[in-house]
Design a protein around this motif. Structure first.
Motif, PDB file in Angstrom:
ATOM      1  N   SER A  40       5.389 -65.580 -10.750  1.00 10.15           N
ATOM      2  CA  SER A  40       4.725 -64.664  -9.830  1.00 10.15           C
ATOM      3  C   SER A  40       5.657 -64.239  -8.697  1.00 10.15           C
ATOM      4  CB  SER A  40       3.474 -65.311  -9.238  1.00 10.15           C
ATOM      5  OG  SER A  40       2.871 -64.467  -8.286  1.00 10.15           O
ATOM      6  N   THR A  41       5.595 -62.976  -8.348  1.00 10.06           N
ATOM      7  CA  THR A  41       6.369 -62.452  -7.216  1.00 10.06           C
ATOM      8  C   THR A  41       5.465 -62.163  -6.019  1.00 10.06           C
ATOM      9  OG1 THR A  41       6.149 -60.187  -8.079  1.00 10.06           O
ATOM     10  CG2 THR A  41       8.123 -61.444  -8.733  1.00 10.06           C
ATOM     11  N   LEU A  42       4.276 -62.711  -6.025  1.00 10.89           N
ATOM     12  CA  LEU A  42       3.325 -62.480  -4.941  1.00 10.89           C
ATOM     13  C   LEU A  42       3.891 -63.003  -3.627  1.00 10.89           C
ATOM     14  CD1 LEU A  42       0.421 -61.628  -4.091  1.00 10.89           C
ATOM     15  CD2 LEU A  42      -0.281 -63.976  -4.603  1.00 10.89           C
ATOM     16  N   PRO A  43       4.023 -62.160  -2.613  1.00 13.84           N
ATOM     17  CA  PRO A  43       4.547 -62.633  -1.322  1.00 13.84           C
ATOM     18  C   PRO A  43       3.669 -63.725  -0.723  1.00 13.84           C
ATOM     19  CG  PRO A  43       4.527 -60.219  -1.416  1.00 13.84           C
ATOM     20  CD  PRO A  43       3.753 -60.705  -2.608  1.00 13.84           C
ATOM     21  N   GLY A  44       4.301 -64.714  -0.136  1.00 16.42           N
ATOM     22  CA  GLY A  44       3.572 -65.770   0.559  1.00 16.42           C
ATOM     23  C   GLY A  44       2.937 -66.803  -0.328  1.00 16.42           C
ATOM     24  N   LEU A  45       3.273 -66.796  -1.620  1.00 20.60           N
ATOM     25  CA  LEU A  45       2.656 -67.741  -2.552  1.00 20.60           C
ATOM     26  C   LEU A  45       3.216 -69.146  -2.340  1.00 20.60           C
ATOM     27  CD1 LEU A  45       0.864 -68.358  -5.029  1.00 20.60           C
ATOM     28  CD2 LEU A  45       2.816 -67.737  -6.467  1.00 20.60           C
ATOM     29  N   VAL A  46       2.324 -70.103  -2.165  1.00 19.36           N
ATOM     30  CA  VAL A  46       2.687 -71.515  -2.026  1.00 19.36           C
ATOM     31  C   VAL A  46       1.891 -72.294  -3.066  1.00 19.36           C
ATOM     32  CG1 VAL A  46       2.693 -73.541  -0.527  1.00 19.36           C
ATOM     33  CG2 VAL A  46       3.121 -71.266   0.449  1.00 19.36           C
ATOM     34  N   THR A  47       2.581 -73.046  -3.907  1.00 20.61           N
ATOM     35  CA  THR A  47       1.910 -73.851  -4.928  1.00 20.61           C
ATOM     36  C   THR A  47       1.772 -75.288  -4.436  1.00 20.61           C
ATOM     37  OG1 THR A  47       2.775 -72.489  -6.728  1.00 20.61           O
ATOM     38  CG2 THR A  47       2.010 -74.690  -7.296  1.00 20.61           C
ATOM     39  N   PRO A  78      -2.733 -60.671   2.283  1.00 14.02           N
ATOM     40  CA  PRO A  78      -2.897 -61.935   3.005  1.00 14.02           C
ATOM     41  C   PRO A  78      -1.545 -62.418   3.514  1.00 14.02           C
ATOM     42  CG  PRO A  78      -2.996 -62.302   0.638  1.00 14.02           C
ATOM     43  CD  PRO A  78      -2.940 -60.817   0.838  1.00 14.02           C
ATOM     44  N   ASP A  79      -1.590 -63.265   4.521  1.00 15.77           N
ATOM     45  CA  ASP A  79      -0.348 -63.780   5.094  1.00 15.77           C
ATOM     46  C   ASP A  79       0.218 -64.936   4.285  1.00 15.77           C
ATOM     47  OD1 ASP A  79      -0.151 -62.314   7.888  1.00 15.77           O
ATOM     48  OD2 ASP A  79      -2.245 -62.829   7.557  1.00 15.77           O
ATOM     49  N   ALA A  80      -0.619 -65.584   3.512  1.00 16.94           N
ATOM     50  CA  ALA A  80      -0.177 -66.658   2.621  1.00 16.94           C
ATOM     51  C   ALA A  80      -1.220 -66.838   1.540  1.00 16.94           C
ATOM     52  CB  ALA A  80       0.036 -67.961   3.390  1.00 16.94           C
ATOM     53  N   VAL A  81      -0.774 -67.339   0.393  1.00 15.69           N
ATOM     54  CA  VAL A  81      -1.673 -67.650  -0.714  1.00 15.69           C
ATOM     55  C   VAL A  81      -1.354 -69.067  -1.167  1.00 15.69           C
ATOM     56  CG1 VAL A  81      -2.419 -67.075  -3.049  1.00 15.69           C
ATOM     57  CG2 VAL A  81      -1.822 -65.240  -1.448  1.00 15.69           C
ATOM     58  N   TYR A  82      -2.290 -69.991  -0.975  1.00 11.36           N
ATOM     59  CA  TYR A  82      -2.103 -71.384  -1.367  1.00 11.36           C
ATOM     60  C   TYR A  82      -2.865 -71.616  -2.674  1.00 11.36           C
ATOM     61  CZ  TYR A  82      -0.574 -71.832   3.474  1.00 11.36           C
ATOM     62  OH  TYR A  82       0.085 -71.663   4.661  1.00 11.36           O
ATOM     63  N   VAL A  83      -2.145 -71.925  -3.719  1.00  5.23           N
ATOM     64  CA  VAL A  83      -2.758 -72.192  -5.015  1.00  5.23           C
ATOM     65  C   VAL A  83      -2.690 -73.691  -5.283  1.00  5.23           C
ATOM     66  CG1 VAL A  83      -2.704 -71.784  -7.499  1.00  5.23           C
ATOM     67  CG2 VAL A  83      -2.176 -69.914  -5.916  1.00  5.23           C
ATOM     68  N   VAL A  84      -3.846 -74.311  -5.382  1.00  5.31           N
ATOM     69  CA  VAL A  84      -3.915 -75.728  -5.722  1.00  5.31           C
ATOM     70  C   VAL A  84      -4.020 -75.829  -7.237  1.00  5.31           C
ATOM     71  CG1 VAL A  84      -5.195 -77.880  -5.472  1.00  5.31           C
ATOM     72  CG2 VAL A  84      -5.032 -76.286  -3.530  1.00  5.31           C
ATOM     73  N   ASP A  85      -2.976 -76.360  -7.851  1.00  2.84           N
ATOM     74  CA  ASP A  85      -2.958 -76.588  -9.301  1.00  2.84           C
ATOM     75  C   ASP A  85      -3.453 -78.008  -9.544  1.00  2.84           C
ATOM     76  OD1 ASP A  85      -2.469 -76.951 -11.968  1.00  2.84           O
ATOM     77  OD2 ASP A  85      -0.299 -76.688 -11.850  1.00  2.84           O
ATOM     78  N   ASN A  86      -4.651 -78.098 -10.120  1.00  6.87           N
ATOM     79  CA  ASN A  86      -5.310 -79.394 -10.300  1.00  6.87           C
ATOM     80  C   ASN A  86      -4.788 -80.122 -11.539  1.00  6.87           C
ATOM     81  OD1 ASN A  86      -7.091 -80.476  -8.425  1.00  6.87           O
ATOM     82  ND2 ASN A  86      -8.777 -79.131  -8.992  1.00  6.87           N
ATOM     83  N   ALA A  87      -3.463 -80.336 -11.588  1.00  4.06           N
ATOM     84  CA  ALA A  87      -2.842 -81.068 -12.699  1.00  4.06           C
ATOM     85  C   ALA A  87      -3.074 -80.364 -14.037  1.00  4.06           C
ATOM     86  CB  ALA A  87      -3.336 -82.512 -12.743  1.00  4.06           C
TER      87      ALA A  87
END
Length: 302
Positions: A59-66, A38-47
């Motif tokens: 994590s070393t996953l490319p494109g990871l955005v928290t 994927p070109d980006a991975v957006y992880v929503v951390d719900n508190a």
């Protein structure tokens, strides 16, 4: 059926997680192993209050955005936030998934080979058994259908091998559901007010009614890490949301007056049977659910 621009599409994965760090870690490893990254991975951390932050930081996953929320928005609010972020950043397709599934290495490749604006990966358990619960029939016309889901993929086909290459479905879970940009442009974002349960059903109904068929793609494999447990305590806090959101779907999308009246009948039956079932707590849940569902009759504005 093959798309010619699958490599030029910008695809974002949207993940919602809450206090399941170990599952999230395995899921991120699965994303890292995709043959079409994927070109980006957006992880929503719900508190989250467990070690989710440490897992994401390591994590070393490319494109990871928290995306860290200061409060638990529920699955519905989390997917709304994540999908809005991916959409605003210009991605062509958004692939929604929970933290308890792991994609097969070719899962995204197989999805992107199929034409369509709404595509669903097909879930199996860790033994390889088909466990895809997406509805092949979701009946909002027959008032005698107690549960609107009258047939699912896994009740219709004994195995993945028995499925055709694509199967039209009438609702999906936000576990491997890929939507292209035109869907969000047309129907907007998931309704955060659902909090949990039926937010994905609501979104699927809105998509189909806007002219976007949904198909499950047989060869796009997602492995579910947990057993399905859909027998929630209807006298507890989850029971309230189960009742309320089921009622909302009937109020919003029932195709005739009798179906739209079903929540009243169901609530009355639950109250009458409560001494034999969940007692006063379940009766209170269903009465409150009916009251609050009436306030949610109107779908959200685009």
């Amino acid at each position: 059926m093959s798309r010619t621009h699958t490599r030029t599409e910008s695809v974002a994965v949207v993940v919602v997680t809450y206090n399941r760090a170990d599952l999230l870690e395995r899921m991120l490893e699965g994303l890292a192993g995709l043959d079409r990254a994927p070109d980006a991975v957006y992880v929503v951390d719900n508190a989250s209050t467990d070690h989710t932050r440490e897992v994401l930081a390591a994590s070393t996953l490319p494109g990871l955005v928290t995306i860290r929320s200061t409060e638990n928005l529920g699955g519905a609010g989390g997917f709304r936030l994540g999908l809005r972020t991916a959409f605003e950043r210009g991605h062509d397709a958004m692939w929604l998934m929970d933290d308890d599934v792991v994609p097969a290495p070719d899962c995204l490749t197989r999805l992107l080979e199929v034409d369509g604006s709404c595509l669903a990966a097909v879930r199996e358990d860790r033994s390889g058994a088909l466990v895809e619960k997406a509805a092949v029939r979701f009946d909002l016309r027959n008032p005698l259908a107690i549960r609107p889901k009258t047939a699912s993929v896994d009740s219709t086909y004994p195995s993945r091998a028995a499925m055709p290459a694509t199967v039209p479905v009438e609702n999906v879970a936000f576990e491997g559901f890929l939507v292209r940009r035109e869907v969000v442009e047309t129907i907007g974002l998931p309704d955060a007010s659902f909090f949990i349960f039926y937010d994905d059903v609501d979104y699927a109904i809105r998509a189909r009614r806007a002219g976007f068929p949904i198909v499950a793609v047989r060869d796009a494999v997602l492995v579910r890490q947990l057993e399905f447990d859909q027998q929630h305590d209807l006298a507890g806090w989850k029971g309230y949301y189960m009742y309320r959101n089921l009622f909302v779907v009937h109020f919003r999308y029932g195709e005739n007056a009798l179906v739209r009246a079903k929540p009243w009948l169901l609530a009355a039956v639950v109250v009458l049977l409560s001494p034999l079932r969940g007692g006063r707590a379940e009766a209170r849940n269903v009465v409150r659910a009916l009251r609050d569902a009436r306030r949610m009759r109107t779908p959200p504005a685009r």
